[in-house]
Design a protein around this motif. Structure first.
Motif: not given
Lengths: 162, 741
Positions: B354, B479, B490, B513
């Motif tokens: 991420a 995000a 995210y 993520q």
């Protein structure tokens, strides 16, 4: 000792000065259908009728209603085997969830329909907004009042039903 | 009512009352011949008894769950009766006694194993392991939207089907005909060829001697006769006449009443109180110093309460005395900063990278959200009646956790579980609050000081200020979007993780993520609040995805659809709500529509709120359209009622719900300052159910998590103001309206 008339029956009870009607009804008369919810007239669970008018029994001193006609949820049905038209509507709309507030809701609804047999949505909201339902069954309460109102009008326009 | 004894439930046979009890073996356990030989002992361990048949052909279903308005007594009875092919007009229910034999092993199993199926040869062992575990844990809880999902599916249906198989076998044996030629319908078995019929009641004595099948055949959905219909709820008639008995309504001979005041600051102790009976009080029997609270026992609640209010009570000071709401939130922010700096956050979920994806993103969206403490505010204030006598204790209360009550009382009094009897009553609202045992402990602590039964009643003030609260929290979300507005990363850091464990999952297909959490200390007691962690994460996830849709310049509903293409159930729910909510139709000025969707407790629920923000900045929610896929709604009208209920409950929290702390104590006290939704503020709610064919999901909770974001997203749509702090009433929306008009 004070004398109270509840659902047409005489009760002689010990009630210290200032004791709210709610606790006399529940504890001394053992009519537990009338509920304690807030104690400050905010939720409507304790609603009963005094001479036909809805009052909050949690803030009404018992001594102030001596000699008056008090009606509780246990006293609105016409007889043991027949429900009040509002109670019937409540079943037909499958209104209650937990049911704790419903005695108060029904007492407010009966008082409303006695005053105004065909209330509008706004009139229903105005009359019923003092009664909290934490299960959030407001839509069903409103539908049940309308159903009862329609049944009431059908019965008054049809003498055979009276 | 006849007193239930454990003995009456052991084995199958005729009870003294003439009723026949049919049980289902659910744990043969070890298959070795050594254990198999000990049939009697095995019978004691393995039998769970869920239904009985009376001589008048009435079927009574015994329900191991508390009724708090969710209609569970009716729904579970339907599940059993359908499999049994019982005559619904002659089906009754009774709540199971708080007894280890009724430990909800199926609920525990459901929570841990979900809807997993096990190989048949393992099934019995696994059931046995869970049954043993929950008996040890005193687990008979109603919560987690679990009753239908687990007890219903894996307990009631199997019990009904097994009993039917036994009755059919008994008829076949009696009439000497093949069992396949028999037909069961409305509590009667018939054999057309020989023109014979018998009622279940007539066959029951013989059926009880038939060995219960371990894997009875369950009906397929097209064979259901009751499941999927909405018969009138069995608990409702008593609730319109005032006859329904809640914990508050219990009357025990010679009972007295108690009122209590706990230290306002959580954890504080009583410093001083005069426990002599005030000379000017009427009907007061005792003043008790309970160390962390003071209680008064009197002839009536009002006498007790009014005396308690006049007592001069001093409490010890604690380290939390000066703490305010701001201190708590500042502490949370510091804890989050520190955990980030020290990289000490725990991982909830991670995929890809991420950090680097965020650094390459075209657009980065970042937000911090804040949610307040919430009280349950059940309509029926907390109460419990207790009678301690002759080394025994009897309890009358409405509990989501009667076996937990039993265990807590036994521990407090240092007596065996067998000496504690719990008479569970109807619950005037539960919402998680009545899974706690704090008020029961207090009632017993009071009752053990006297030789008569005592009903402890909390005032609404006590109920508001000594709840166990939905956590207040902050959350940080970030995000990244690519050039086409597709999310590529995210990152979410939140505080506290209770359950269900998946609540913080992102349902959307976003690569890269990182979801993490940390748990700072808090002195405000925590408790399960309707939908638990979903009540937090529904708001976080569904607000933030809306922010991303806006940043991507995409329609919020279409954006959600594009990110759930791997989830056909989500797609169907979104399609239906688009149609039913008139999503694409225009609205008047200062009106807005907002959508939110979440899966919780096995059900997928989307809601579209239609709101109006007037010139005074006042928000009116006019309409909520709810589309739910619970897999299969056993009682569709009851399911809809639960959706309505969860929406209003969540709406009250979203609009005005806030418990705040000043000087270490809760500032709100009653419904005038802890305001809840009333009829004039309640939207029109329309519910649509999709029976997708999946296993039944929960009903009591899944509509709550999405209402707050549906409303705040609608407010954003109406005004351009993004509400990141609840409750909504804390945001002044007047300016936004002046700007847009």
């Amino acid at each position: 000792m004070i004398n109270l008339t509840i659902n047409g029956k005489e009760y002689s009870v010990e009630a210290p000065a200032g004791m709210p009607l709610l606790w006399v009804i529940r504890e001394q008369c053992e009519l537990t259908g009338t509920k304690f919810g807030c104690g400050i007239a905010q939720c409507g669970a304790c609603t009963v009728h005094v001479d036909g008018k809805p009052i909050r029994s949690c803030i009404t001193p018992a001594t102030s209603v001596e000699g008056k006609n008090i009606t509780t949820i246990e006293g609105i049905a016409p007889d043991e085997n027949t429900l009040h038209i509002v109670q019937q509507a409540w079943i037909e709309e499958q209104t209650p969830q937990c049911g704790y507030c419903q005695s108060g809701q029904i007492m407010s609804a009966v008082a409303l329909l006695n005053e105004n047999p065909a209330p509008s949505d706004e009139e229903i909201e105005q009359a019923m907004s003092g009664n909290i339902c934490r299960c959030g069954m407001y839509g069903r309460i409103k539908s049940a009042i309308k159903r009862a109102s329609a049944a009431l009008q059908a019965s008054t326009s049809n003498p055979q039903l009276q | 009512m006849k007193k239930w004894t454990r003995r009456a439930f052991i084995g199958t046979g005729i009870l003294a009352s003439g009723a026949l009890v049919i049980g289902v073996a659910i744990r043969p356990g070890n298959r070795s011949s050594k254990v198999a030989g000990l049939i009697a002992e095995e019978g004691e361990t393995v039998m769970n008894i869920w239904l009985k048949i009376s001589p008048d052909n009435t079927v009574t279903v015994i329900i191991p769950h508390a009724e708090m308005g969710q209609g569970v007594h009716t729904t579970l009875a339907m599940m059993l009766a359908d499999e049994l092919d019982a005559d619904w007009s002659k089906v009754k229910f009774m709540e199971a006694p708080a007894d280890k034999e009724y430990a909800n092993y199926v609920v525990a199993k459901g929570f841990i194993a979900g809807n997993k199926t096990f190989p048949k040869f393992l099934e019995e062992t696994i059931d046995g392991v869970f049954l043993t575990a929950v008996k040890t844990m005193n687990f008979q809880i109603t919560g987690g939207s679990a009753s239908v999902r687990f007890t219903g599916q894996q307990g009631m249906r199997i019990a009904g089907a097994a009993a039917k198989a036994m009755l059919l076998q008994a008829a076949a044996d009696t009439w000497k005909v093949p069992v396949e030629e028999l037909k069961a319908e409305k509590s009667t078995i018939s054999h057309t060829a020989s023109n014979q019929t018998a009622t279940y009641a007539e066959l029951a004595p013989a059926a009880a001697k038939v060995k219960a099948p371990k894997q009875p055949k369950l009906k397929s959905r097209d064979e259901f006769t009751l499941m999927g219909t909405s018969p009138a709820r069995l608990d409702i008639p008593a609730k319109v006449t005032g006859q329904a008995k809640f914990g508050m309504d219990v009357i025990v001979p010679n009972m007295k009443y108690a009122s209590i005041k706990a230290a306002p600051v959580f954890g504080a102790k009583v410093k001083s109180v005069d426990t002599s009976i005030p000379s000017d009080s009427e009907g007061v029997l005792k003043v008790l110093n309970l160390e962390n609270a003071v209680a008064v026992i009197a002839e009536g609640y009002w006498q007790a309460k009014s005396t308690l209010d006049r007592l001069a009570i001093k409490f010890e000071s604690t380290e939390n005395d000066g703490k305010s709401q701001e201190d708590i939130f500042n502490g949370y922010r510091l804890a989050m900063d520190k955990a980030l700096e020290e990289e000490s956050l725990s991982e909830h979920y991670q995929s890809g990278d991420a950090h680097s994806a965020l650094s390459r993103a075209e657009t980065v969206v970042e937000a911090e959200y804040q949610l307040p403490f919430l009280a349950h505010a059940t309509m029926e204030p907390m109460n419990c009646t207790a009678w301690v006598h002759n080394g025994k204790c009897e309890i009358w209360c409405g509990s989501q956790n009667p076996l937990g009550v039993k265990a807590a009382v036994a521990e407090l009094l240092d007596i065996s579980l067998d000496q504690v009897t719990v008479h569970n009553q109807l619950l005037g609202g539960g919402f998680g609050r009545r899974s706690e045992t704090d008020v029961i402990i207090q009632a017993v602590a009071i009752a053990k000081e006297v030789d008569f039964p005592v009903k402890l009643i909390w005032s609404r003030e006590e109920d508001t200020q000594h709840d166990v609260y939905r956590e207040a929290t902050i959350s940080r979300m970030k995000a990244g979007l690519d050039q086409s507005g597709n999310p590529v990363a995210y990152s979410h850091q939140f505080l506290f993780k209770h359950h269900p464990p998946e609540a913080a999952d992102l349902p959307y297909a976003v690569p890269n993520q990182l979801i993490q959490f940390t748990s700072p200390s808090s002195f405000v007691p925590w408790g399960n609040w309707r939908s638990v962690d979903h009540s937090v994460h529904g708001f976080l996830t569904e607000s933030f995805i809306d922010e991303l849709a806006f940043a991507a310049k995409k329609d919020p509903l279409a954006f959600r659809k594009s990110l759930t293409q791997d989830k056909p159930r989500f797609q169907k729910v979104l399609d239906l709500i688009q149609e039913k909510s008139d999503w694409d139709s225009p609205l008047p000025a200062n009106w807005g529509r907002g959508i939110a969707i979440a899966q919780s407790f096995g059900s997928i629920v989307a809601e579209v709120a239609e709101v109006e923000v007037n010139v005074e900045g006042k928000v009116k929610v006019h309409r909520v359209v709810c589309v739910a896929d619970p897999g299969f709604a056993i009682h569709p009208d009851g399911f809809s009622a639960q959706m309505e209920s969860g929406i209003i409950y969540g709406l009250a929290a979203a609009m005005t719900g806030e418990i705040s702390i000043e000087n270490g104590a809760v500032t709100q006290s009653n419904f005038h300052d802890y305001q809840v939704t009333r009829m004039n503020e309640a939207p029109k709610i329309e519910t649509y159910i999709i029976n997708s064919g999946n296993p039944p999901g929960g009903a009591g909770e899944p509509s709550t998590p999405v209402i707050a974001p549906a409303v705040t997203n609608a407010i954003f749509n109406a005004t351009g103001v993004r509400i990141r702090r609840l409750p909504i009433s804390k945001t002044d929306l007047r300016v936004s309206i002046r700007q847009t008009t």
